[in-house]
Write an enzyme that holds these catalytic residues in place. Structure first.
Site, PDB file in Angstrom:
ATOM      1  N   ARG A   1       0.820  -1.205   0.000  1.00  0.00           N
ATOM      2  CA  ARG A   1       0.000   0.000   0.000  1.00  0.00           C
ATOM      3  C   ARG A   1       0.863   1.267   0.000  1.00  0.00           C
ATOM      4  O   ARG A   1       0.508   2.272  -0.574  1.00  0.00           O
ATOM      5  CB  ARG A   1      -0.917   0.001   1.224  1.00  0.00           C
TER       6      ARG A   1
ATOM      7  N   CYS B   1     -10.398  -7.398  15.986  1.00  0.00           N
ATOM      8  CA  CYS B   1      -9.285  -7.564  15.032  1.00  0.00           C
ATOM      9  C   CYS B   1      -9.551  -6.907  13.677  1.00  0.00           C
ATOM     10  O   CYS B   1     -10.581  -7.134  13.057  1.00  0.00           O
ATOM     11  CB  CYS B   1      -9.002  -9.051  14.817  1.00  0.00           C
TER      12      CYS B   1
ATOM     13  N   CYS C   1      -3.439 -16.967  15.360  1.00  0.00           N
ATOM     14  CA  CYS C   1      -2.992 -16.158  16.485  1.00  0.00           C
ATOM     15  C   CYS C   1      -3.005 -17.031  17.730  1.00  0.00           C
ATOM     16  O   CYS C   1      -3.639 -18.086  17.746  1.00  0.00           O
ATOM     17  CB  CYS C   1      -3.937 -14.979  16.719  1.00  0.00           C
TER      18      CYS C   1
ATOM     19  N   ARG D   1      -8.202  -7.688  10.983  1.00  0.00           N
ATOM     20  CA  ARG D   1      -8.285  -8.729   9.950  1.00  0.00           C
ATOM     21  C   ARG D   1      -9.209  -9.850  10.375  1.00  0.00           C
ATOM     22  O   ARG D   1      -8.952 -11.021  10.129  1.00  0.00           O
ATOM     23  CB  ARG D   1      -6.896  -9.261   9.602  1.00  0.00           C
TER      24      ARG D   1
ATOM     25  N   LYS E   1      -2.372   5.142   7.300  1.00  0.00           N
ATOM     26  CA  LYS E   1      -2.475   5.643   8.670  1.00  0.00           C
ATOM     27  C   LYS E   1      -2.308   7.163   8.672  1.00  0.00           C
ATOM     28  O   LYS E   1      -1.305   7.670   8.183  1.00  0.00           O
ATOM     29  CB  LYS E   1      -1.389   5.004   9.533  1.00  0.00           C
TER      30      LYS E   1
ATOM     31  N   ASP F   1     -10.717   0.168  14.002  1.00  0.00           N
ATOM     32  CA  ASP F   1     -11.149   0.069  12.604  1.00  0.00           C
ATOM     33  C   ASP F   1     -12.615  -0.357  12.490  1.00  0.00           C
ATOM     34  O   ASP F   1     -13.162  -1.001  13.384  1.00  0.00           O
ATOM     35  CB  ASP F   1     -10.260  -0.935  11.856  1.00  0.00           C
TER      36      ASP F   1
ATOM     37  N   CYS G   1      -8.536 -11.467  19.259  1.00  0.00           N
ATOM     38  CA  CYS G   1      -9.116 -10.215  19.748  1.00  0.00           C
ATOM     39  C   CYS G   1     -10.427  -9.978  19.007  1.00  0.00           C
ATOM     40  O   CYS G   1     -10.482 -10.103  17.783  1.00  0.00           O
ATOM     41  CB  CYS G   1      -8.172  -9.055  19.473  1.00  0.00           C
TER      42      CYS G   1
HETATM   43  C1  LIG Z   1       0.726  -0.196   8.870  1.00  0.00           C
HETATM   44  C2  LIG Z   1       1.134  -0.673   7.579  1.00  0.00           C
HETATM   45  C3  LIG Z   1       2.475  -0.584   7.176  1.00  0.00           C
HETATM   46  C4  LIG Z   1       3.543   0.014   8.055  1.00  0.00           C
HETATM   47  O1  LIG Z   1       3.290   1.374   8.285  1.00  0.00           O
HETATM   48  P1  LIG Z   1       4.284   2.263   9.180  1.00  0.00           P
HETATM   49  O2  LIG Z   1       3.572   3.568   9.317  1.00  0.00           O
HETATM   50  O3  LIG Z   1       5.563   2.355   8.435  1.00  0.00           O
HETATM   51  O4  LIG Z   1       4.453   1.539  10.483  1.00  0.00           O
HETATM   52  C5  LIG Z   1       2.798  -1.041   5.922  1.00  0.00           C
HETATM   53  N1  LIG Z   1       1.869  -1.552   5.095  1.00  0.00           N
HETATM   54  C6  LIG Z   1       0.574  -1.645   5.441  1.00  0.00           C
HETATM   55  C7  LIG Z   1      -0.407  -2.187   4.470  1.00  0.00           C
HETATM   56  C8  LIG Z   1       0.166  -1.205   6.707  1.00  0.00           C
HETATM   57  O5  LIG Z   1      -1.126  -1.315   7.052  1.00  0.00           O
END
Ligand SMILES: *Cc1c(COP(=O)(O)O)cnc(C)c1O
Length: 421
Positions: A127, A147, A140, A149, A354, A310, A144
């Site tokens: 991504r 989760c 796991c 996922r 994020k 989420d 949780c």
């Molecule tokens: C969280 C995540 C990462 C890592 O993100 P950082 O901000 O570098 O910790 C990488 N790929 C995906 C798909 C993620 O959800």
């Protein structure tokens, strides 16, 4: 597997009592064996009935639990941290389903982050430009209820099958894309893998020259700390730089067992970060969050992310308003060690990634003066004259909160011009 007769891991008094009461025929050495812990997980309502006074809600949800939900699974170690008579116990809330989990709000979807749209090989999500998420397994140690996922964990899913054939496709993709410099191994929980396949994975990644770093995302130090054996640590130590993100929820997880696990990892030179999901009624008070962050710092773990929960199906009862998350971060930032303040992030729908949020009003410019709100809510002025010297060719960013967070405010130049917010 080698079996020593004596316990080779610290065991809290509460865990000893739990073992004596619920597994009288088993030894302390059994308790400290991570395979034993996995084999004796509590998976059904009947298992739980023997150890907890289940509420009618918990009982109802357990009978109705559908196959599209993660299974229930709680290790004896983790169950011993829970209050048997209080259904509102924070860890119990996160692992025993309740009826609201069976209701899906309109905004809740199985893949809220849109990971499937960025899946470039089964279980490999690309991504961000320079790093990938590798879902090494769907298993796991515990499940949780919130989760991210929940669509794939704990069931037979080809996407996360831990077979060499699937891994090799993902590894080939990583090897063929030099733009990737960072691999995050997650799942599922990669530390539920045996040492041998985990070693294979790390070794294959270690041979890809364009990788700067590898990370493991895991909740194992909290829920199955005895998995952090000396043999595992020795193996992890061979791969550098290997980082680890620990998923932790509440300060009660930080008993002598997880303390030992984290200490072994830190001693092995594995930089540790933490990820916490903000959960209503579980960890959404200033005191709980502060105790958790301080507890992590004491154990050489740097709080990394605090996640807004989420939008997975049946998670509304866990979600706090974003306003609450911002206010909570506001109770930490400036008031305690900066290392102890995680980034509060929303993992945005539609592959937004994020996105960090900061409390307080966005920064404002009055001509060349930047108006900043400090942690006490006091307005501080920063003469941002570099912008004018550039001939005004660079317009001030309209609202870049993260930029403000890293700029330096000189107290001497910052007369108070306003009221605390
Ligand atoms: C969280 C995540 C990462 C890592 O993100 P950082 O901000 O570098 O910790 C990488 N790929 C995906 C798909 C993620 O959800």
């Amino acid at each position: 597997m080698r079996r020593s007769r004596r316990a080779n891991f610290p065991i809290s008094a509460a865990a000893r009592e739990f073992l004596g009461r619920h597994f009288p025929e088993h030894s302390l050495a059994d308790w400290c064996d991570w395979h034993w812990q996995l084999r004796h997980r509590f998976r059904r309502s009947a298992d739980l009935n023997d150890i907890f006074q289940l509420s009618s809600d918990e009982r109802a949800a357990l009978t109705l639990l559908e196959s599209d939900k993660p299974p229930m699974g709680i290790t004896p170690h983790y169950a011993a941290l829970m209050d048997p008579s209080n259904p509102h116990d924070p860890l119990r809330r996160t692992h025993i389903p309740v009826p609201p989990e069976l209701e899906t709000a309109p905004e809740e979807i199985p893949d809220p982050l849109g990971e499937q749209h960025r899946t470039v090989a089964p279980g490999l999500v690309h991504r961000y430009p320079d790093r990938v998420l590798f879902l090494a397994t769907g298993h796991c140690a515990t499940y949780c209820r919130y989760c991210t996922r929940s669509r794939i964990v704990g069931r037979a899913s080809d996407e996360v099958a831990n077979t060499r054939a699937r891994w090799d496709v993902a590894l080939d993709y990583i090897a063929a894309h030099p733009v990737i410099r960072d691999v995050l191994i997650s799942g599922g929980d990669p530390l539920t893998l045996e040492d041998e396949p985990l070693g294979y994975l790390l070794e294959r990644l270690g041979r890809i020259p364009h990788l700067d770093m590898v990370r493991i995302g895991t909740k194992v130090p909290m829920v199955l700390p005895m998995r952090i054996t000396r043999a595992l640590v020795k193996q992890l130590k061979r791969f550098r730089p290997l980082w680890m993100s620990i998923h932790c929820t509440h300060p009660t997880e930080l008993g002598p067992e997880s303390t030992e696990a984290l200490s072994r990892l830190a001693d092995a030179g594995v930089p540790l970060g933490s990820q916490t999901v903000l959960l209503r009624g579980v960890n959404d008070t200033p005191d709980t969050l502060k105790r958790l962050m301080h507890g992590l710092l004491k154990r050489r773990v740097r709080p990394y992310y605090l996640y807004q929960c989420d939008l997975i199906p049946g998670s509304a009862h866990f979600r706090t308003p974003v306003r609450v998350g911002l206010d909570l971060i506001g109770t930490l930032r400036g008031f305690t060690t900066g290392y102890g303040v995680p980034n509060y992030v929303v993992d945005a729908p539609d592959n937004g990634g994020k996105i960090p949020l900061l409390p307080g009003p966005p920064p404002q410019w009055d001509q060349d003066t930047l108006l900043l709100h400090n942690y006490e809510g006091r307005i501080c002025q920063y003469p941002d004259t570099a912008a004018a010297k550039d001939g005004g060719s660079l317009p001030p960013p309209s609202s870049s909160a993260s930029r403000v967070a890293t700029s330096t405010v000189k107290p001497g130049l910052s007369p108070e011009v306003g009221e605390a917010r």
